[in-house]
Design a protein around this motif. Structure first.
Motif, PDB file in Angstrom:
ATOM      1  N   GLN A  10       0.810  -1.211   0.000  1.00  9.59           N
ATOM      2  CA  GLN A  10       0.000   0.000   0.000  1.00  9.59           C
ATOM      3  C   GLN A  10       0.852   1.275   0.000  1.00  9.59           C
ATOM      4  OE1 GLN A  10      -0.694  -2.632   2.186  1.00  9.59           O
ATOM      5  NE2 GLN A  10      -2.238  -3.338   0.718  1.00  9.59           N
ATOM      6  N   ARG A  11       2.136   1.160   0.365  1.00 11.81           N
ATOM      7  CA  ARG A  11       2.965   2.363   0.505  1.00 11.81           C
ATOM      8  C   ARG A  11       4.366   2.073  -0.043  1.00 11.81           C
ATOM      9  NH1 ARG A  11       1.539   6.883   3.546  1.00 11.81           N
ATOM     10  NH2 ARG A  11       3.252   8.334   3.895  1.00 11.81           N
ATOM     11  N   PHE A  67       6.466   8.956   0.336  1.00  6.46           N
ATOM     12  CA  PHE A  67       5.206   8.583  -0.302  1.00  6.46           C
ATOM     13  C   PHE A  67       4.520   9.833  -0.855  1.00  6.46           C
ATOM     14  CE2 PHE A  67       0.627   7.510  -0.163  1.00  6.46           C
ATOM     15  CZ  PHE A  67       0.647   6.353  -0.927  1.00  6.46           C
ATOM     16  N   SER A  72       8.098   7.535  -5.829  1.00  8.57           N
ATOM     17  CA  SER A  72       7.371   6.659  -4.917  1.00  8.57           C
ATOM     18  C   SER A  72       5.897   6.642  -5.287  1.00  8.57           C
ATOM     19  CB  SER A  72       7.532   7.126  -3.467  1.00  8.57           C
ATOM     20  OG  SER A  72       8.843   6.884  -3.001  1.00  8.57           O
ATOM     21  N   GLY A  74       1.737   6.900  -4.717  1.00  7.95           N
ATOM     22  CA  GLY A  74       0.895   7.882  -4.045  1.00  7.95           C
ATOM     23  C   GLY A  74       0.832   9.214  -4.770  1.00  7.95           C
ATOM     24  N   GLU A  78      -1.669  13.138  -0.846  1.00 11.24           N
ATOM     25  CA  GLU A  78      -1.778  12.085   0.161  1.00 11.24           C
ATOM     26  C   GLU A  78      -0.686  12.161   1.216  1.00 11.24           C
ATOM     27  OE1 GLU A  78      -3.548   8.173  -1.661  1.00 11.24           O
ATOM     28  OE2 GLU A  78      -1.975   8.897  -3.008  1.00 11.24           O
ATOM     29  N   GLY A  83       2.864  10.426   8.134  1.00 10.15           N
ATOM     30  CA  GLY A  83       3.142   9.409   7.124  1.00 10.15           C
ATOM     31  C   GLY A  83       4.578   9.439   6.658  1.00 10.15           C
ATOM     32  N   ASP A  87       7.592   6.738   6.696  1.00 13.30           N
ATOM     33  CA  ASP A  87       8.428   6.374   5.547  1.00 13.30           C
ATOM     34  C   ASP A  87       9.901   6.314   5.951  1.00 13.30           C
ATOM     35  OD1 ASP A  87       6.140   6.337   4.006  1.00 13.30           O
ATOM     36  OD2 ASP A  87       6.466   8.351   3.186  1.00 13.30           O
TER      37      ASP A  87
END
Length: 235
Positions: A10-11, A67, A72, A74, A78, A83, A87
């Protein structure tokens, strides 16, 4: 140099890994935390040159895109302070796994320095040495956020979302300086006209061209003296 994606599905994050050129008794690993936006573009050559110098000095080096930035996964909107800190934590584990190091050194530039400081405070057992290169001052961020009437805050040559600027102002380096690694260097390349708000951290000034400000059409200058000081301090 190896370009690759890492992190969970997801990331997914994009990074460049460069192993140390020489074998040393102690495994040393350095994580480079970029600034954001145009500052990241202008400072790209500087961060790549820093990675090259560290590799020659015996460091395994990882530099990566947060992200929602660079290559990367995304979208730009976002991204968030929490977040991006996550990372960095993911990048630390990746670098340790690739290099075999038990701890890493971190060098953060501009917003990358603020993020690095937050992560170092929350993960003291993961970080050996920390370099905060021209972090954003909480007082300036707080004033800019209060005076801004839009969702973008002007921070020098860069624009930040107002929610991120406010979070940075609340998560000031000065308020938690005692929680940073004992071996922390605060590096500034231009002495400000008024005192810098970083609490008990003493700033070291090196007169050099800021790497994150556009000087030519598409790139900033490489601050050779600052890079020499960073690599020398870590050796």
């Amino acid at each position: 140099m190896t370009a690759f994606h890492f992190g969970d599905r997801q990331r997914r994050l994009f990074g460049f890994y460069e192993p140390a050129r020489e074998d040393f008794t102690k495994v040393q690993a350095a994580l480079l935390c970029h600034p954001m936006g145009n500052e990241q573009v202008f400072a790209y050559r500087t961060m790549r040159q820093l990675a090259t110098r560290l590799v020659r000095a015996g460091f395994h080096v990882l530099r990566f895109d947060y992200f929602g930035t660079g290559d990367s996964y995304g979208d730009t909107g976002e991204g968030s302070f929490e977040g991006w800190c996550g990372d960095i934590e993911t990048a630390i584990e990746e670098l340790k796994d690739i290099s075999g190091a038990t701890k890493v050194d971190m060098i953060g530039l501009r917003l990358g320095a603020n993020l690095s400081a937050q992560v170092a405070q929350q993960n003291p057992d993961e970080i050996d040495r920390l370099i905060l290169w021209e972090p954003l001052a909480a007082g300036a961020l707080a004033r800019a956020a209060r005076e801004c009437s839009t969702d973008q805050v002007n921070v020098g040559p860069e624009m930040l979302r107002s929610d991120i600027a406010e979070y940075l102002a609340r998560s000031s380096i000065s308020g938690k300086a005692a929680l940073l690694p004992p071996r922390t260097l605060l590096l500034l390349t231009e002495q400000p006209p008024s005192p810098v708000e970083f609490g008990s951290l003493a700033a070291e000034y090196i007169a050099d061209t800021p790497a994150w400000i556009e000087e030519r059409l598409t790139t900033g200058s490489i601050p050779a003296e600052a890079l020499q000081r960073i690599v020398g301090w870590l050796q």
